[in-house]
Scaffold this active site. Structure first.
Site, PDB file in Angstrom:
ATOM      1  N   TYR A 101       0.951  -0.959   0.076  1.00 37.20           N
ATOM      2  CA  TYR A 101       0.128   0.000   0.131  1.00 37.20           C
ATOM      3  C   TYR A 101       0.889   1.133   0.019  1.00 37.20           C
ATOM      4  CZ  TYR A 101      -3.036   3.784   1.698  1.00 37.20           C
ATOM      5  OH  TYR A 101      -3.783   4.735   1.794  1.00 37.20           O
ATOM      6  N   GLU A 189      -3.178   7.422  -3.924  1.00 36.13           N
ATOM      7  CA  GLU A 189      -3.320   6.202  -3.120  1.00 36.13           C
ATOM      8  C   GLU A 189      -3.176   4.994  -4.314  1.00 36.13           C
ATOM      9  OE1 GLU A 189      -5.887   5.122   0.366  1.00 36.13           O
ATOM     10  OE2 GLU A 189      -6.937   4.643  -1.492  1.00 36.13           O
TER      11      GLU A 189
END
Ligand code: GDP
Ligand code: MN
Length: 383
Positions: A101, A189
């Site tokens: 992530y 993101e």
């Protein structure tokens, strides 16, 4: 403005962030043509501005043409958390060895961008941050010095990334930061960042929020704006240059100065009402701006009453009164208005309003009185 996944990936590609190649499609036929061109296996991905598409069945790996057709038919038109799928992204399938992530957001309290990295990618990052916050390595970037390569590598090290991937992940983060700055994003993101069996790093997903106030500097990004997914009042307000945010309630709010409008929302709520919008007319609101504001507020069909809360500083209360009278002359509203005028030229403003004797317009001299009145009117009570 939020981008669709594939728009974000195209933007990444321009900044040399590795992404799998793909083709957008709006129909099953287009999807099949794209799948044939890409080859199999390929991934059929719903393009909606909401996460969790995978869990909702909006991301499927197709092994052949039969599956590609089956998945495209199923996903086009699908509802994912209230968002209808109008578009697909057909992408070459990736082999995944690990899912990480990575994200960059503004940390307003630190007045700096915050870079986040975790080896716990692919899943719900909110859950990771709640249950094992130590699994997310974070770093604030000094906006003047920029994000240094050694900082990116240190972050990768702190996140527990395998030694051979520290440099590639560091590079990836550096490019992500360059994208964040160059495109004037509020958020980038990537969940997941994948590691392939041959140890390559790729962005398998993208979530990008661009700063609306900077869009005028990025014509290519501004062209991605989709008017059909915008609220009609917010669209109208933007065309008029008004600061307007739609809310869920039934009491239209007009005020001058963001602080005053925010407290008006609070006071109306305290008196048991539900604001229908935030609208800041700014300083020096001229009659034309008021006419437009009334038009925007009243075009929201949930509105049953409107509160005008003006504290005259730069804005003159007599201007506001004149503007209101003009607005009502061109477009008589079907809902009652409560007007509180205080500050510069308030006596004159109230006199102009009293003389005009507009039907359905009530005056108040304090914020509390105004809120109490507008809440009663919104409930259909008479004053
Ligand atoms: P989201 O659910 O909206 O976040 O959509 P993502 O684009 O992140 O996809 C969800 C999940 O689908 C990913 O975490 C992967 O596990 C899986 N996935 C997506 N693309 C591929 C692919 O090319 N190959 C494989 N094997 N899995 C994929
Ligand atoms: Mn994802």
């Amino acid at each position: 403005m939020d981008l669709l996944e594939y728009q974000g990936k195209q933007l990444f590609a321009r900044h040399e962030i590795p992404v799998p190649s793909g083709i957008p499609a709006r129909t099953v036929d287009e999807a099949m043509a794209a799948a044939e061109q890409i080859g199999y296996p390929c991934v059929v991905k719903a393009q909606v501005k909401i996460g969790g598409r995978g869990k909702a069945g909006g991301v499927k790996v197709a092994a052949n043409a039969t599956e590609a057709r089956e998945y495209s038919e199923a996903i086009l038109g699908m509802d994912i958390k209230g968002f209808t799928v109008y578009e697909l992204w057909i992408e070459e399938a990736s082999e995944i060895e690990a899912e990480y992530y990575a994200a960059i957001v503004f940390d307003r309290s630190a007045r700096a961008p915050l870079v986040m990295l975790s080896t716990q990618g692919g899943m719900d990052i909110e859950q990771v941050s709640e249950e094992t916050p130590e699994a997310i390595a974070t770093l604030h970037v000094d906006p003047l010095l920029g994000f240094q390569p050694f900082e990116a590598r240190r972050l990768a090290f702190e996140a527990g990334i395998d030694a051979d991937l520290i440099r590639p992940i560091g590079d990836f983060l550096t490019r992500l930061y360059a994208t964040f700055i160059a495109e004037e994003a509020m958020l980038v993101e990537v969940n997941p960042v994948i590691i392939t069996p041959d140890r390559k790093v790729k962005a398998l997903d993208s979530k990008i929020t661009l700063d609306d106030n900077a869009l005028f500097r990025h014509t290519e990004n501004a062209a991605l704006r989709d008017p059909s997914d915008e609220d009609p009042q917010e669209q109208m307000a933007r065309d008029y240059g008004l600061a307007y945010v739609k809310l869920d309630g039934d009491i239209g709010i007009f005020g001058n100065g963001a602080g005053l409008v925010m407290s008006t929302l609070d006071v109306v709520t305290i008196f048991g009402g539900e604001p229908a919008n935030f609208l800041d007319a700014g300083g020096g609101a001229k009659p034309e701006a008021i006419t437009r504001a009334v038009e925007v507020i009243c075009s929201n069909e949930n509105v049953t009453a409107v509160l005008f809360n003006i504290f005259g500083g730069i804005t003159r209360c007599d201007d506001v009164a004149t503007g209101l009278i003009e607005a009502f002359a061109t477009n008589p509203p079907s809902v009652p208005f409560v007007v509180r005028l205080d500050g510069t030229n308030d006596v004159e403003g109230r006199r102009i309003l009293a003389e005009a004797d507009l039907p359905g317009v009530y005056t108040a001299s304090t914020m509390n009185e105004a809120a109490e009145k507008v809440v009663a009117l919104a409930k259909g009570e008479s004053l």
